[in-house]
Design an enzyme around this catalytic site. Sequence first.
Site, short mmCIF file in Angstrom:
data_model
loop_
_atom_site.label_atom_id
_atom_site.label_comp_id
_atom_site.label_asym_id
_atom_site.label_seq_id
_atom_site.Cartn_x
_atom_site.Cartn_y
_atom_site.Cartn_z
N ALA A 1 0.86 -1.19 0.00
CA ALA A 1 0.00 0.00 0.00
C ALA A 1 0.89 1.23 0.00
O ALA A 1 2.11 1.14 0.21
CB ALA A 1 -0.90 0.00 1.22
N LYS A 2 0.33 2.37 -0.25
CA LYS A 2 1.09 3.63 -0.18
C LYS A 2 0.09 4.77 -0.07
O LYS A 2 -1.04 4.67 -0.53
CB LYS A 2 1.92 3.81 -1.45
CG LYS A 2 3.07 4.78 -1.29
CD LYS A 2 4.27 4.10 -0.63
CE LYS A 2 5.44 5.04 -0.46
NZ LYS A 2 6.66 4.31 -0.10
#
Length: 433
Positions: A122-123
């Site tokens: 994720a980011k």
Amino acid sequence: MNAPRPPQMQHALPSYLEPAGVGPWGVFLQQVERATSALGELAYLVETLKRPKRILIVDVPIRMDDGAVAHFEGYRVQHNTSRGPGKGGVRFHQDVCLSEVMALAGWMSVKNAVIGVPFGGAKGGVRVDPRKLSERELEHLTRRYTSEIGIVIGPNKDIPAPDVNTNEKIMAWMMDTYSVMHGATSTAVVTGKPLALGGSRGRRDATGRGVFVCGRAAAAKIGLPIDGARVCIQGFGNVGNAAARCFRAAGAKVIALQTIEGSVHNPGGIDVIKLAAHQDARRPLAEFAGASMIPNEAFWEIESEFLIPAALEQQITAANAGRIRTRVLIEGANGPTTPEADDILSASGILVVPDVIANAGGVTVSYFEWVQDLSSYFWTEDEVNGRLDKIMNDAFSTLWEAASAAKVTLRTAAFTVACRRMLEARHLRGLYP
Ligand code: NAD
């Protein structure tokens, strides 16, 4: 297993990305494509890696010090969660955009699978130049962003961490905001926190240390000594600074550095401890007495044994790759090399240690931090560093053997190993419903 889908069934770019502006996400797609032929029967699932699982775009309104209300774009992208909860940093930068956050989330999925930690990728990011905010505005931005993405993050859902322009202080505000929202202190919701709030010993330097550990492992494979080696580093923040100190401690000399302020060179070696103090005192790079300013373009042409991009993505392109004169390029930054540049470097005999292993030290110790928070039992710095070195060295050996066996680059080997691990997990879990 099902047969691979015929080409007409494959999906094109999602409608929310302009083909002309596909940016870093296009690089990620090409990297996945280069690994696809080695996926065997799991290739029937590869399309799941070419679109993120979930994207949340939020408006982040805050009241500025002058009383006006300003709006900022915020993102959280969960690329793949087949192997565990999402995990990846939060970036505050004026150029943050959807394509960039998607690519960074994809690289996190690959990275977490390569080193074998039980996370997906994720980011997050906010499109803001934090240097233009006061301390109060920065805190309000962080807290409002956290509350907006609060519906998709959590210790078992998605665990943010620091990235460019975010740090321990910001992680503390994020942890506090999430805890207030849930009415209970939740230390494991973010990593990279201060020690006093459940942070891990060794986290601050972990990414730079991992860059060094991978560089040392790569150098050993090609018989290149570290002692006396010349090192050039782009970026002197969290990653570049720690990597510089590790190389220096091992007897190497940092001969050139580039930051947003420009480039400096000293063939005799730059005292990176003095430069860090100079930077901490907020003095301009040009006033640093221990090195001479050089044009930014000249930085890429300096002869060295190790070159470490540790700033932003897409810094090494077809335009400058042919001028690089180094033996080992260790990617401290995420996505610093384009696929075209990769081919040029490979043809020049430069060994590239890709980001998805080289900068994985940060997420490895983030994983340790999460484990320590969930068990409320904390380790010594030696325990952290010893376990970090072992995970990084083992993962590097696995990639080296895979690359040698398949006669591909370390990057393609990394993507192949990681895509297999992610798709195997997806295959075993099955497709809901
Ligand atoms: P940072 O904000 O601490 O430092 C960034 C450095 O890059 C600064 O020295 C800055 O001056 C320099 N820089 C920025 N723009 C530049 C430009 N246009 N030209 C030259 N230099 C420029 O960031 P960081 O945490 O050290 O992260 C650097 C890279 O490493 C990013 O790609 C990030 O995604 C990646 N990374 C960071 C971590 C981590 O734990 N911090 C973990 C994995 C990967």
